[in-house]
Design a protein around this motif. Structure first.
Motif, PDB file in Angstrom:
ATOM      1  N   GLY B 156       0.803  -1.225   0.000  1.00  0.00           N
ATOM      2  CA  GLY B 156       0.000   0.000   0.000  1.00  0.00           C
ATOM      3  C   GLY B 156       0.829   1.264   0.000  1.00  0.00           C
ATOM      4  O   GLY B 156       0.309   2.353  -0.245  1.00  0.00           O
ATOM      5  N   CYS B 180      -9.181  -6.836   6.944  1.00  0.00           N
ATOM      6  CA  CYS B 180      -9.671  -5.705   6.148  1.00  0.00           C
ATOM      7  C   CYS B 180      -8.729  -5.434   4.987  1.00  0.00           C
ATOM      8  O   CYS B 180      -7.516  -5.274   5.177  1.00  0.00           O
ATOM      9  N   CYS B 181      -9.310  -5.371   3.806  1.00  0.00           N
ATOM     10  CA  CYS B 181      -8.508  -5.056   2.634  1.00  0.00           C
ATOM     11  C   CYS B 181      -8.715  -3.597   2.266  1.00  0.00           C
ATOM     12  O   CYS B 181      -9.832  -3.149   2.027  1.00  0.00           O
ATOM     13  N   ASN B 182      -7.626  -2.878   2.234  1.00  0.00           N
ATOM     14  CA  ASN B 182      -7.668  -1.475   1.846  1.00  0.00           C
ATOM     15  C   ASN B 182      -7.616  -1.385   0.317  1.00  0.00           C
ATOM     16  O   ASN B 182      -6.557  -1.490  -0.288  1.00  0.00           O
ATOM     17  N   ASP B 184      -8.912   1.278  -1.243  1.00  0.00           N
ATOM     18  CA  ASP B 184      -9.232   2.686  -1.485  1.00  0.00           C
ATOM     19  C   ASP B 184      -8.034   3.318  -2.197  1.00  0.00           C
ATOM     20  O   ASP B 184      -7.316   4.129  -1.637  1.00  0.00           O
ATOM     21  N   TYR B 223     -12.727  -2.791   1.410  1.00  0.00           N
ATOM     22  CA  TYR B 223     -13.183  -1.388   1.354  1.00  0.00           C
ATOM     23  C   TYR B 223     -12.736  -0.805   0.012  1.00  0.00           C
ATOM     24  O   TYR B 223     -11.569  -0.504  -0.197  1.00  0.00           O
ATOM     25  N   CYS B 272      -9.525   8.098   3.526  1.00  0.00           N
ATOM     26  CA  CYS B 272      -9.917   6.745   3.927  1.00  0.00           C
ATOM     27  C   CYS B 272      -8.965   5.683   3.384  1.00  0.00           C
ATOM     28  O   CYS B 272      -9.107   4.499   3.700  1.00  0.00           O
ATOM     29  N   GLY B 273      -7.978   6.082   2.588  1.00  0.00           N
ATOM     30  CA  GLY B 273      -6.905   5.176   2.220  1.00  0.00           C
ATOM     31  C   GLY B 273      -5.909   5.017   3.359  1.00  0.00           C
ATOM     32  O   GLY B 273      -5.084   4.115   3.343  1.00  0.00           O
ATOM     33  N   GLU B 275      -5.087   3.742   6.923  1.00  0.00           N
ATOM     34  CA  GLU B 275      -5.752   2.556   7.476  1.00  0.00           C
ATOM     35  C   GLU B 275      -6.693   2.843   8.636  1.00  0.00           C
ATOM     36  O   GLU B 275      -7.763   2.257   8.728  1.00  0.00           O
ATOM     37  N   MET B 278      -9.802   4.488   7.397  1.00  0.00           N
ATOM     38  CA  MET B 278     -10.611   3.473   6.721  1.00  0.00           C
ATOM     39  C   MET B 278     -11.407   2.657   7.727  1.00  0.00           C
ATOM     40  O   MET B 278     -12.583   2.339   7.495  1.00  0.00           O
ATOM     41  N   VAL B 308      -4.912  -5.225   8.472  1.00  0.00           N
ATOM     42  CA  VAL B 308      -5.242  -4.295   7.389  1.00  0.00           C
ATOM     43  C   VAL B 308      -4.108  -4.359   6.379  1.00  0.00           C
ATOM     44  O   VAL B 308      -2.960  -4.036   6.700  1.00  0.00           O
ATOM     45  N   ASN B 310      -3.111  -3.960   1.953  1.00  0.00           N
ATOM     46  CA  ASN B 310      -3.491  -3.502   0.632  1.00  0.00           C
ATOM     47  C   ASN B 310      -3.911  -4.694  -0.241  1.00  0.00           C
ATOM     48  O   ASN B 310      -3.528  -5.838   0.029  1.00  0.00           O
TER      49      ASN B 310
END
Lengths: 180, 520
Positions: B156, B180-182, B184, B223, B272-273, B275, B278, B308, B310
């Motif tokens: 990320g 949680c996958c970022n 964004d 997300y 919101c990118g 973490e 987000m 969290v 990417n």
């Protein structure tokens, strides 16, 4: 003359019938129920309400707050924080022009200037006939084929001033004529 | 031939943005009019975006490419014998032999553009789920150690070792944990997450499921930013397909293990990118940055231990489990192991996604792959790593793409996005934009970012107007130091990076004395 987003409701008076109180109440009730009235689903709910009504009317905020057992301030805080949510209707066609670096490198600022000069459309502005709203976007993920725009949700690449003119002209044809 | 000839047309958003839907429709119409039996399969993109729409035809000698195909080219292609139009100017020969693609090291993106992103069967036939099967066969701790051993670092932007993060979450005691996958992906010049989600969504699902097994989490969230409607649709379709297939749900591949995945859509906030912002957004709140500690691995989503990562970090995991961490670590240089999907964008002749081991130079990417600028003018500046990354001057292009080498030079690899500018760029304007962007997107929690960005933009306006330039440049430099040292997150902390690189390497653009004289 262009209008700013806050003026949208005024400019739209008589153009499109605004959502009635009953419409808003029904939309809030349906959407909140579909998400189990869960506060963590608030952003999903707001997307759904905006998809149904075209915007998130201010009178929806206390209704959502009551459903989710939250304060109106909390709901308003979320609505006003995110660029996606609008409190007044947008034009029939929404053009989101990317203004981020990769598109700057291939002339998106010239396109923004063109919209301003030729159509009096600054960022966030709607034409007086409620046909077209122009918004800024910061990256649409089409950075190798810029300048990019999202036109009514459809990604476009290699955007030119001529294509912008065409999209605006298409949307501004009065609906009666378009039907003929 | 008695069976229909399979023709592949991408439905990737970038390909569609230059007419892929029309091309697919015209191919079907022409084939029908000429009584040629074809079946058109919509794939993701191979990543050679300058060739889009890239049409591929399945033959006994592999897939043959044609591109870039304009909808108006389709009739001519059929006149020249399409699906077998060797003599046509758009004929590219075997797709795998196109130099842009042949010279890459495709690990994460091996299936992208090849498979139907809605078909679990297609994914499995191309080696999918081997990593998940390997993960199900070993203790959770061994999965984590495989990821540690691979040397995988977060894709990320920050480059934090993924396995170490997983180890922390695995060790945390809690009744519930989350993955949680970022997704964004808001940085300008980056589109690898989007291409992967649209072209090979199963790989992300597989990677997140493995993460769930590794740390003991049964629920995951992806997300995705609202600017990516095609990626949102592709992920939802793929998740539903996996649930129907039994690769997601309460009994993954008959193992008795459970993992469920949900898509959440952002609402147009760049912050919101980050973490922690987000996580707040996933909880239905304003995307406000959280102070650390506690780190999300200890107290993340709903206060529970949370992985969290990417999109590309998760997507690298299946191959690490399937082929072993050594195979992955064999790519790259120094402490930057594995492959990186670089994204060449902006003013570039042959833009697209180039997956290679770390260590390739900027010049190789921009000149050999990218073919120089789209405008044909000389390269002047290259912004690497998104809006918070430095502007690298044209005389530093021999720098290898490596986290440490870039950091040492005062630059940032970030998410691997490369935005090329030609010699018409005004670097003082770019510096102003860095502040302006921060002012628009700051979450507002900390003062250095919230106020600093506005002050920076105002001061840059004075510099651009030629007003007391030396004093105002000193003010900007002072502001940059303060924002770097005192901001809560990378938004305010790294906004000075593009500004200071512009000041350092392009000082002539800030000397606006002539602007003042001209105005008087």
């Amino acid at each position: 003359m262009s209008v700013t987003p806050d003026d949208r409701s005024a400019s739209l008076a008589g153009a499109d019938a605004p959502a009635t109180t009953d419409d808003v109440a029904a939309a809030v009730a349906d959407v909140c129920a579909a998400h189990g009235d869960r506060p963590d689903a608030l952003i999903e709910m707001l997307h759904a309400i905006q998809a149904r009504l075209g915007h998130v009317p201010p009178q929806a905020e206390p209704l959502i707050a009551a459903r989710l057992n939250r304060s109106r301030a909390e709901i308003h805080g979320v609505v006003s924080f995110y660029h996606d949510f609008h409190t007044a209707p947008a034009g029939r066609r929404v053009i989101k022009l990317c203004r981020a670096e990769a598109c700057q490198a291939v002339g998106c600022e010239d396109l923004a200037n063109h919209l301003h000069r030729a159509h009096r459309l600054g960022s966030g502005a709607t034409t007086p006939d409620a046909a077209v709203t122009v918004e800024d976007a910061y990256c649409l993920g089409n950075c190798a084929l810029g300048p990019a725009a999202l036109v009514d949700g459809e990604l476009q690449g290699r955007v030119t001033a001529e294509r912008l003119d065409r999209w605006i002209a298409e949307a501004r044809i009065p609906r009666g004529e378009a039907a003929e | 031939m008695t069976f229909p000839i399979r023709i592949f047309v991408p439905k990737d958003a970038a390909a569609r943005s230059v007419g892929a839907d029309d091309v697919a429709a015209r191919i079907m119409a022409e084939a029908e009019a000429r009584s040629i039996e074809v079946s058109v399969v919509r794939t993701g993109t191979r990543g050679a975006l300058f060739l889009e729409p890239l049409v591929e035809v399945e033959t006994s000698a592999g897939r043959i490419g044609y591109g870039p195909v304009d909808p108006d080219d389709v009739t001519g292609l059929f006149d020249a014998g399409f699906p077998s139009a060797d003599g046509h100017p758009l004929h590219l020969g075997p797709v795998d032999a196109i130099p842009y693609l042949a010279r890459q090291t495709r690990v994460t993106f091996a299936r992208c553009g090849v498979i139907d992103p809605a078909s679990v069967a297609d994914y499995r036939a191309q080696g999918g789920f081997r990593g998940l099967e390997a993960a199900l066969a070993k203790p959770a701790a061994d999965i984590v150690e495989d990821v540690v051993a691979s040397g995988l670092r977060g894709r990320g932007g920050a480059g934090f070792p993924t396995g170490i993060k997983w180890r922390t979450v695995a060790a945390a005691e809690a009744d519930e944990k989350y993955i949680c996958c970022n997704a964004d992906e808001g940085d300008s010049g980056t589109f690898a997450d989007r291409i992967l989600m649209e072209g090979d969504p199963f790989l992300l699902i597989e990677g997140m499921t493995i993460a769930g097994l590794a740390v003991g989490a049964c629920t995951g969230y992806v997300y995705i930013r609202s600017e990516y409607p095609d990626a949102i649709a592709a992920m939802k379709t793929a998740i539903a397909a996996c649930e129907a297939d039994g690769t997601l749900g309460d009994d993954i591949l008959g193992s008795g293990r459970s993992f469920r995945l949900h898509v959440r859509v952002g609402a147009g906030a760049y912050i919101c990118g980050e973490e922690s912002a987000m996580l707040d957004s996933l909880e239905g709140k304003r995307g406000i940055v959280r102070a650390k500690p506690p780190i999300p691995a200890i107290a993340g989503l709903f206060g529970k231990p949370t992985v969290v990562n990417n999109v590309l970090s998760f997507a690298a995991v299946p191959s690490i489990l399937a082929d072993g961490p050594e195979a992955y670590a064999a790519h790259g240089m120094g402490k930057s192991r594995g492959t990186m999907p670089f994204q060449i964008a902006g003013n570039i002749a042959r833009g697209g996604l180039v997956e290679l081991g770390f260590g390739v130079t900027l010049r190789e990417l921009i000149e050999d792959f990218g073919g120089g600028t789209h405008s044909g003018r000389p390269v002047r500046a290259v912004q690497v790593g998104g809006p918070l990354g430095a502007y690298v001057p044209a005389d530093r292009l021999d720098l290898p793409m490596d986290y440490e080498a870039f950091a040492e030079a005062g630059f940032m690899v970030g998410h691997g996005g490369i935005v090329v500018f030609d010699d018409t760029v005004d670097m003082a304007r770019q510096a102003r934009f860095a502040f302006a962007f921060c002012a628009i997107e700051s979450c507002g929690k900390c003062t250095p970012c919230r106020v600093g960005a506005v002050r920076g933009r105002e001061t840059m306006d004075r510099i651009l107007a030629g007003e007391d330039v030396a004093t105002n440049v000193a003010l900007v430099e002072d502001l940059c130091t303060l924002m770097t040292d005192a901001s809560l997150c990378a938004m305010g902390g790294l906004t000075p990076m593009p500004v200071k690189s512009a000041l350092t390497y392009f000082p002539e653009d800030f000397d606006r004395a002539h602007a003042r004289e001209a105005a008087e």
